[in-house]
Design a protein around this motif. Structure first.
Motif, PDB file in Angstrom:
ATOM      1  N   VAL A 106      27.877  70.024  -3.904  1.00 38.60           N
ATOM      2  CA  VAL A 106      26.548  69.828  -3.323  1.00 38.60           C
ATOM      3  C   VAL A 106      26.057  68.408  -3.609  1.00 38.60           C
ATOM      4  O   VAL A 106      26.541  67.755  -4.539  1.00 38.60           O
ATOM      5  CB  VAL A 106      25.518  70.875  -3.829  1.00 38.60           C
ATOM      6  N   ASN A 107      25.109  67.956  -2.794  1.00 40.49           N
ATOM      7  CA  ASN A 107      24.589  66.596  -2.949  1.00 40.49           C
ATOM      8  C   ASN A 107      24.036  66.347  -4.343  1.00 40.49           C
ATOM      9  O   ASN A 107      23.420  67.223  -4.930  1.00 40.49           O
ATOM     10  CB  ASN A 107      23.461  66.346  -1.942  1.00 40.49           C
ATOM     11  N   GLY A 108      24.285  65.145  -4.823  1.00 41.39           N
ATOM     12  CA  GLY A 108      23.672  64.740  -6.084  1.00 41.39           C
ATOM     13  C   GLY A 108      24.502  65.016  -7.322  1.00 41.39           C
ATOM     14  O   GLY A 108      24.166  64.556  -8.406  1.00 41.39           O
ATOM     15  N   VAL A 109      25.601  65.747  -7.161  1.00 36.72           N
ATOM     16  CA  VAL A 109      26.403  66.092  -8.350  1.00 36.72           C
ATOM     17  C   VAL A 109      27.247  64.912  -8.845  1.00 36.72           C
ATOM     18  O   VAL A 109      27.791  64.945  -9.939  1.00 36.72           O
ATOM     19  CB  VAL A 109      27.336  67.297  -8.090  1.00 36.72           C
ATOM     20  N   GLY A 110      27.348  63.872  -7.997  1.00 37.45           N
ATOM     21  CA  GLY A 110      28.156  62.710  -8.375  1.00 37.45           C
ATOM     22  C   GLY A 110      29.445  62.640  -7.587  1.00 37.45           C
ATOM     23  O   GLY A 110      30.438  62.061  -8.028  1.00 37.45           O
ATOM     24  N   LYS A 111      29.421  63.188  -6.384  1.00 34.59           N
ATOM     25  CA  LYS A 111      30.625  63.264  -5.551  1.00 34.59           C
ATOM     26  C   LYS A 111      31.107  61.877  -5.121  1.00 34.59           C
ATOM     27  O   LYS A 111      32.289  61.554  -5.273  1.00 34.59           O
ATOM     28  CB  LYS A 111      30.330  64.131  -4.328  1.00 34.59           C
ATOM     29  N   THR A 112      30.192  61.072  -4.591  1.00 37.06           N
ATOM     30  CA  THR A 112      30.581  59.740  -4.120  1.00 37.06           C
ATOM     31  C   THR A 112      31.119  58.885  -5.264  1.00 37.06           C
ATOM     32  O   THR A 112      32.153  58.226  -5.147  1.00 37.06           O
ATOM     33  CB  THR A 112      29.370  59.042  -3.452  1.00 37.06           C
ATOM     34  N   THR A 113      30.412  58.931  -6.382  1.00 32.83           N
ATOM     35  CA  THR A 113      30.850  58.182  -7.564  1.00 32.83           C
ATOM     36  C   THR A 113      32.237  58.654  -8.006  1.00 32.83           C
ATOM     37  O   THR A 113      33.109  57.841  -8.339  1.00 32.83           O
ATOM     38  CB  THR A 113      29.857  58.418  -8.732  1.00 32.83           C
ATOM     39  N   LYS A 117      35.857  56.707  -8.515  1.00 26.88           N
ATOM     40  CA  LYS A 117      36.604  56.764  -9.776  1.00 26.88           C
ATOM     41  C   LYS A 117      38.023  57.282  -9.553  1.00 26.88           C
ATOM     42  O   LYS A 117      38.982  56.793 -10.162  1.00 26.88           O
ATOM     43  CB  LYS A 117      35.901  57.692 -10.772  1.00 26.88           C
ATOM     44  N   ARG A 138      25.485  61.916   6.009  1.00 26.23           N
ATOM     45  CA  ARG A 138      24.779  60.854   5.296  1.00 26.23           C
ATOM     46  C   ARG A 138      25.351  59.507   5.715  1.00 26.23           C
ATOM     47  O   ARG A 138      26.389  59.086   5.205  1.00 26.23           O
ATOM     48  CB  ARG A 138      24.904  61.053   3.786  1.00 26.23           C
ATOM     49  N   LYS A 256      28.965  63.924 -15.477  1.00 20.71           N
ATOM     50  CA  LYS A 256      27.761  63.704 -16.290  1.00 20.71           C
ATOM     51  C   LYS A 256      27.791  64.453 -17.616  1.00 20.71           C
ATOM     52  O   LYS A 256      26.755  64.921 -18.088  1.00 20.71           O
ATOM     53  CB  LYS A 256      26.499  64.054 -15.486  1.00 20.71           C
ATOM     54  N   ASP A 258      28.351  63.030 -20.250  1.00 22.42           N
ATOM     55  CA  ASP A 258      27.561  62.144 -21.103  1.00 22.42           C
ATOM     56  C   ASP A 258      26.098  62.473 -20.841  1.00 22.42           C
ATOM     57  O   ASP A 258      25.704  62.772 -19.720  1.00 22.42           O
ATOM     58  CB  ASP A 258      27.840  60.676 -20.765  1.00 22.42           C
ATOM     59  N   GLY A 284      33.700  63.633 -16.023  1.00 21.72           N
ATOM     60  CA  GLY A 284      33.003  62.353 -15.861  1.00 21.72           C
ATOM     61  C   GLY A 284      32.139  62.105 -17.083  1.00 21.72           C
ATOM     62  O   GLY A 284      31.359  62.964 -17.475  1.00 21.72           O
ATOM     63  N   VAL A 285      32.309  60.926 -17.677  1.00 18.97           N
ATOM     64  CA  VAL A 285      31.563  60.632 -18.904  1.00 18.97           C
ATOM     65  C   VAL A 285      30.775  59.337 -18.801  1.00 18.97           C
ATOM     66  O   VAL A 285      30.508  58.680 -19.803  1.00 18.97           O
ATOM     67  CB  VAL A 285      32.507  60.599 -20.140  1.00 18.97           C
ATOM     68  N   GLY A 286      30.403  58.952 -17.592  1.00 12.66           N
ATOM     69  CA  GLY A 286      29.609  57.742 -17.421  1.00 12.66           C
ATOM     70  C   GLY A 286      29.643  57.288 -15.968  1.00 12.66           C
ATOM     71  O   GLY A 286      30.304  57.905 -15.126  1.00 12.66           O
ATOM     72  N   GLU A 287      28.931  56.204 -15.679  1.00 12.44           N
ATOM     73  CA  GLU A 287      28.804  55.754 -14.293  1.00 12.44           C
ATOM     74  C   GLU A 287      29.872  54.753 -13.878  1.00 12.44           C
ATOM     75  O   GLU A 287      30.039  54.457 -12.702  1.00 12.44           O
ATOM     76  CB  GLU A 287      27.411  55.164 -14.065  1.00 12.44           C
TER      77      GLU A 287
HETATM   78  P1  GDP Z   1      26.506  62.506  -4.640  1.00 13.86           P
HETATM   79  O1  GDP Z   1      25.201  62.717  -3.973  1.00 13.86           O
HETATM   80  O2  GDP Z   1      27.079  63.790  -5.124  1.00 13.86           O
HETATM   81  O3  GDP Z   1      27.471  61.716  -3.847  1.00 13.86           O
HETATM   82  O4  GDP Z   1      26.168  61.708  -5.989  1.00 13.86           O
HETATM   83  P2  GDP Z   1      26.405  60.186  -6.384  1.00 13.86           P
HETATM   84  O5  GDP Z   1      27.847  59.897  -6.528  1.00 13.86           O
HETATM   85  O6  GDP Z   1      25.624  59.309  -5.481  1.00 13.86           O
HETATM   86  O7  GDP Z   1      25.800  60.205  -7.859  1.00 13.86           O
HETATM   87  C1  GDP Z   1      24.467  60.537  -8.164  1.00 13.86           C
HETATM   88  C2  GDP Z   1      24.089  59.819  -9.471  1.00 13.86           C
HETATM   89  O8  GDP Z   1      24.842  60.327 -10.567  1.00 13.86           O
HETATM   90  C3  GDP Z   1      24.375  58.327  -9.442  1.00 13.86           C
HETATM   91  O9  GDP Z   1      23.306  57.668 -10.056  1.00 13.86           O
HETATM   92  C4  GDP Z   1      25.631  58.180 -10.285  1.00 13.86           C
HETATM   93  O10 GDP Z   1      25.742  56.935 -10.909  1.00 13.86           O
HETATM   94  C5  GDP Z   1      25.463  59.284 -11.283  1.00 13.86           C
HETATM   95  N1  GDP Z   1      26.731  59.770 -11.880  1.00 13.86           N
HETATM   96  C6  GDP Z   1      27.827  60.234 -11.259  1.00 13.86           C
HETATM   97  N2  GDP Z   1      28.765  60.618 -12.143  1.00 13.86           N
HETATM   98  C7  GDP Z   1      28.261  60.378 -13.381  1.00 13.86           C
HETATM   99  C8  GDP Z   1      28.731  60.571 -14.738  1.00 13.86           C
HETATM  100  O11 GDP Z   1      29.826  61.066 -15.017  1.00 13.86           O
HETATM  101  N3  GDP Z   1      27.883  60.193 -15.734  1.00 13.86           N
HETATM  102  C9  GDP Z   1      26.645  59.658 -15.488  1.00 13.86           C
HETATM  103  N4  GDP Z   1      25.887  59.324 -16.514  1.00 13.86           N
HETATM  104  N5  GDP Z   1      26.178  59.488 -14.248  1.00 13.86           N
HETATM  105  C10 GDP Z   1      26.966  59.832 -13.201  1.00 13.86           C
END
Ligand code: GDP
Length: 306
Positions: A106-113, A117, A138, A256, A258, A284-287
């Motif tokens: 789902v959106n916001g979980v950190g998928k794109t990031t 990685k 999007r 996340k 971390d 995932g342990v950081g950005e």
């Molecule tokens: P998407 O909507 O699922 O695509 O989410 P994004 O990839 O845009 O990430 C949403 C936010 O979570 C961003 O600010 C990322 O930097 C942050 N983020 C993603 N993975 C991690 C992680 O492992 N640790 C931390 N601290 N932040 C993360």
């Protein structure tokens, strides 16, 4: 300190507060088990996993005639490793070319990031990567991927931005797989749109995407990877259930870790499955691009209690 240790600092502090005094110099009695139960539940370990851990702990205490609560810490770590070990199965991509990974969440979980990685991780291993920007809902996400791809020398297949053209994520992903075959690419990362699991027709759409991938390559997707946010705690468990029912999830990324006090959610996921739980491929342990680690049960258990 390892990245996992750093990442789990919040979970550890939180558990630590509860566990201080539990480990060391106390008699192992019912009161102690109860305090332990509370501490585990607070870290979002969930009832099923907490019960399993405590049961396993009681057995160990009996079997090894443990009397000191300091020994209890090691016993709890061992119980946790036993629970999590079935999830620690690394992703093997060598057998197929291209190896197609369908990425959901789902959106916001950190998928794109996480996609960034992952691309970085595979490239660092000498594998070529192609991204399919299947999140056609999007526009910003697609743009983000394209720019990122250019900077990192990774081809991104996205939809044409011609006005009036219908967005069809399945077509984008089909094109990407075709391109990857022609170019002998090792890994295809296929992004799909974030889904609220309650929206049934949207779930139908990602099922369709999966079918289209299978049309392109009969045994693909080789991995259905679900990205979950550790901060959402027990919610992550219900997301997994919904996506698994719809798609058959084969692997997980837990982001996340971390900065969350809810690291126990990994155990909660493991305890949902009587048989084999989905593999936890990465945490995932950081950005940063390097902040994605293959999951290691022992490293995790040790980092949690030290
Ligand atoms: P998407 O909507 O699922 O695509 O989410 P994004 O990839 O845009 O990430 C949403 C936010 O979570 C961003 O600010 C990322 O930097 C942050 N983020 C993603 N993975 C991690 C992680 O492992 N640790 C931390 N601290 N932040 C993360």
């Amino acid at each position: 300190a390892s990245k996992i240790r750093q990442g789990l600092a919040r979970t550890r502090q939180n558990l630590g507060k509860q566990l201080t005094g539990l480990f060391g110099g106390r008699k192992i009695d019912e009161a102690l088990y109860e305090e332990l139960e509370t501490a585990l539940l607070t870290a979002d370990t969930g009832i099923a996993a907490t019960n399993r851990l405590l049961e396993s702990l009681r057995k160990r205490v009996k079997r090894d005639a443990l009397s000191d609560s300091e020994q209890l810490k090691t016993a709890l770590q061992d119980a946790l490793v036993e629970l999590l070990q079935p999830m620690a199965r690394p992703l093997e991509t060598a057998e197929k070319q291209p190896f197609v990974i369908m990425i959901t969440g789902v959106n916001g979980v950190g998928k794109t990031t996480t996609i960034g990685k992952l691309a970085h991780y595979f490239q660092a291993q000498g594998q070529s990567v192609l991204l399919a920007a299947g999140d056609t809902y999007r526009a910003a996400a697609q743009e983000q991927l394209k720019i990122w791809g250019e900077r990192n020398n990774i081809t991104v297949i996205a939809q044409d931005n011609e006005p009036g053209r219908k967005s069809d994520p399945a077509a984008v992903i089909f094109d990407a797989i075709t391109a990857a075959r022609a170019r002998h690419i090792d890994i295809v990362l296929a992004d799909t749109a974030g889904r609220l699991t309650t929206q049934l027709h949207l779930m139908e759409e990602i099922k369709k995407i999966k079918r289209v991938i299978t049309k392109a390559i009969p045994d693909a997707p080789h991995e259905v990877l679900l990205v979950l946010d550790a901060n959402t705690g027990q919610n992550a468990v219900s997301q997994l259930k919904a996506f698994d029912e719809a798609l058959g999830v084969t692997g997980l990324v837990l982001t996340k870790l971390d900065g969350t006090a809810k690291g126990g959610v990994i155990a909660a996921i493991a305890a949902q499955y009587a048989d084999l739980p989905p593999a936890l491929r990465f945490v995932g342990v950081g950005e940063g691009l390097d902040d994605l680690r293959p999951f290691d049960a022992k490293e995790f258990a040790e980092a949690l209690f030290d």
